[in-house]
Design a protein around this motif. Structure first.
Motif, mmCIF file in Angstrom:
data_model
loop_
_atom_site.group_PDB
_atom_site.id
_atom_site.type_symbol
_atom_site.label_atom_id
_atom_site.label_comp_id
_atom_site.label_asym_id
_atom_site.label_seq_id
_atom_site.Cartn_x
_atom_site.Cartn_y
_atom_site.Cartn_z
ATOM 1 N N ARG A 281 0.830 -1.189 0.000
ATOM 2 C CA ARG A 281 0.000 0.000 0.000
ATOM 3 C C ARG A 281 0.873 1.251 0.000
ATOM 4 N NH1 ARG A 281 -5.260 1.141 1.108
ATOM 5 N NH2 ARG A 281 -5.736 3.245 1.814
ATOM 6 N N PHE A 282 0.526 2.207 -0.814
ATOM 7 C CA PHE A 282 1.212 3.483 -0.811
ATOM 8 C C PHE A 282 0.430 4.446 0.071
ATOM 9 C CE2 PHE A 282 2.822 1.667 -4.765
ATOM 10 C CZ PHE A 282 4.174 1.993 -4.691
ATOM 11 N N THR A 283 0.896 4.618 1.292
ATOM 12 C CA THR A 283 0.205 5.542 2.194
ATOM 13 C C THR A 283 0.327 6.974 1.688
ATOM 14 O OG1 THR A 283 2.201 5.564 3.574
ATOM 15 C CG2 THR A 283 0.404 4.101 4.249
ATOM 16 N N GLU A 284 1.380 7.240 0.890
ATOM 17 C CA GLU A 284 1.521 8.576 0.311
ATOM 18 C C GLU A 284 0.330 8.924 -0.588
ATOM 19 O OE1 GLU A 284 5.826 6.936 0.362
ATOM 20 O OE2 GLU A 284 3.784 6.176 0.204
ATOM 21 N N LEU A 285 -0.241 7.921 -1.233
ATOM 22 C CA LEU A 285 -1.422 8.172 -2.071
ATOM 23 C C LEU A 285 -2.616 8.574 -1.223
ATOM 24 C CD1 LEU A 285 -1.319 5.387 -4.818
ATOM 25 C CD2 LEU A 285 -0.525 7.751 -4.938
ATOM 26 N N ASP A 286 -2.718 7.992 -0.024
ATOM 27 C CA ASP A 286 -3.781 8.400 0.894
ATOM 28 C C ASP A 286 -3.602 9.873 1.262
ATOM 29 O OD1 ASP A 286 -4.863 5.823 0.951
ATOM 30 O OD2 ASP A 286 -3.518 5.216 2.566
#
Length: 346
Positions: free
Chosen positions: A6-11
């Motif tokens: 998961r890319f938390t940066e996208l969140d």
């Protein structure tokens, strides 16, 4: 390229996009639609509506990634419905109630229109008004889901490059037809085919390909074509913002945007969907009431903002998360029960 679940940066980016859109609506767009009493034009958020482009690029990546994980069209549709509808239906009901009680005539919808809005299909019906103006983007998202579901049903979902080339070419034909012919029919097709936004989703899909398969030139060529499409059909400013978002996205995939993983940004990322759903018309009611009472300073914009954040947090914490947990568990149990049935082929 290293794989991450998961890319938390996208969140965080989704949260930033939501914040940009919120403040754009409360300043520039509100002033254009109703006229602020004394605020005047707030130039800082003039380009805030381009945050929607970022939403669509992120959606292209995330939804295509989800598509690769599901087993069937029904599985995809059910999971998308569980993700979208609980928070959405509550937001429709709450917005309709507040706008009705506030007697905000220009924002009001009828009760039958509100009932249609609960389906999320209202923007496909020209005669039905959205309970909140931002819901038009859900039509675009749902069109993308339908296209992906059709490809999944045909066993073509993994043909990433072929999908992108054919889709962008078809969109170009639709845009050209509407430019040259400019009839009601071509305008209708352009709107409901989402040809104005297909390039955004394609960029997201290409970044999924890069993340999954590495920095192959074909993906960057396709991103370049999508950006070119943006410049040609949507304008220079649109194209420039697309370049900016592409650079940011590439930096995220390269693990160069770790600073985005702050608690504040991740918080806004978590509540971005309900915040997007409830901020506009409820915020407009609050701004109108404040200005009518003489609260005219720009600093008072924090009141509708904080109110929207509080409502969004409540929806996320007490509607969105519990309902998704229960419904996903039910879906999993139902699916496992079906697969264990003696008549189902192993």
């Amino acid at each position: 390229m290293s794989q991450r679940k998961r890319f938390t940066e996208l969140d965080s980016m989704r949260g930033l996009a939501a914040l940009i859109v919120v403040f754009y609506h409360y300043t520039v767009y509100y002033d254009e639609k109703f006229g602020h009493e004394q605020w005047g034009q707030i130039d800082l958020f003039t380009f805030g509506h381009y945050g929607v482009q970022l939403f669509f690029i992120i959606s292209g990546f995330v939804i295509y990634m989800s598509l690769m994980k599901v087993k069937s069209v029904s599985d995809f549709a059910i999971k998308r419905s569980i993700r979208l509808y609980p928070a959405y239906m509550f937001s429709v009901a709450l917005t309709f109630l507040i706008v009705s009680l506030a007697s905000a005539e220009s924002l009001r919808t009828t009760f039958p229109e509100a009932m249609v809005n609960l389906t999320m299909l209202q923007d496909f019906i020209p005669t039905v008004k959205n309970v909140d103006g931002v819901y038009w983007t859900l039509r675009v998202e749902m069109t993308f889901y339908v296209i992906m579901a059709i490809l999944l049903s045909m066993g073509l979902a993994k043909k990433t490059m072929s999908i992108a080339i054919i889709w962008l070419a078809a969109s170009a034909v639709i845009q050209l037809a509407n430019t040259v012919l400019a009839t009601d029919m071509t305008a209708f097709i352009e709107k409901y085919s989402m040809s104005n936004y297909s390039q955004m989703f394609i960029i997201g899909m290409m970044f999924y390909g890069i993340w999954q398969n590495g920095n192959h030139k074909k993906y960057f060529y396709m991103i370049g074509l999508a950006i070119g499409y943006d410049f040609i059909f949507e304008g220079v400013t649109n194209g420039l913002f697309s370049i900016l978002f592409v650079i940011l996205f590439q930096l995220i995939l390269m693990n160069r945007m770790q600073w985005l993983n702050s608690r504040i940004l991740l918080f806004f990322g978590a509540i971005s969907y309900p915040l997007y759903l409830v901020h506009q018309n409820i915020g407009y009611v609050i701004i109108y009431k404040m200005e009518s009472a003489g609260f005219l300073n720009i600093s008072y914009i924090l009141v509708p903002f904080l109110a929207s954040v509080l409502i969004a947090y409540g929806i996320h914490q007490y509607i969105e998360k519990p309902s998704q947990s229960v419904l996903l568990s039910m879906h999993k149990d139902r699916r496992e029960g079906y697969l264990k049935h003696p008549l189902v082929k192993k």
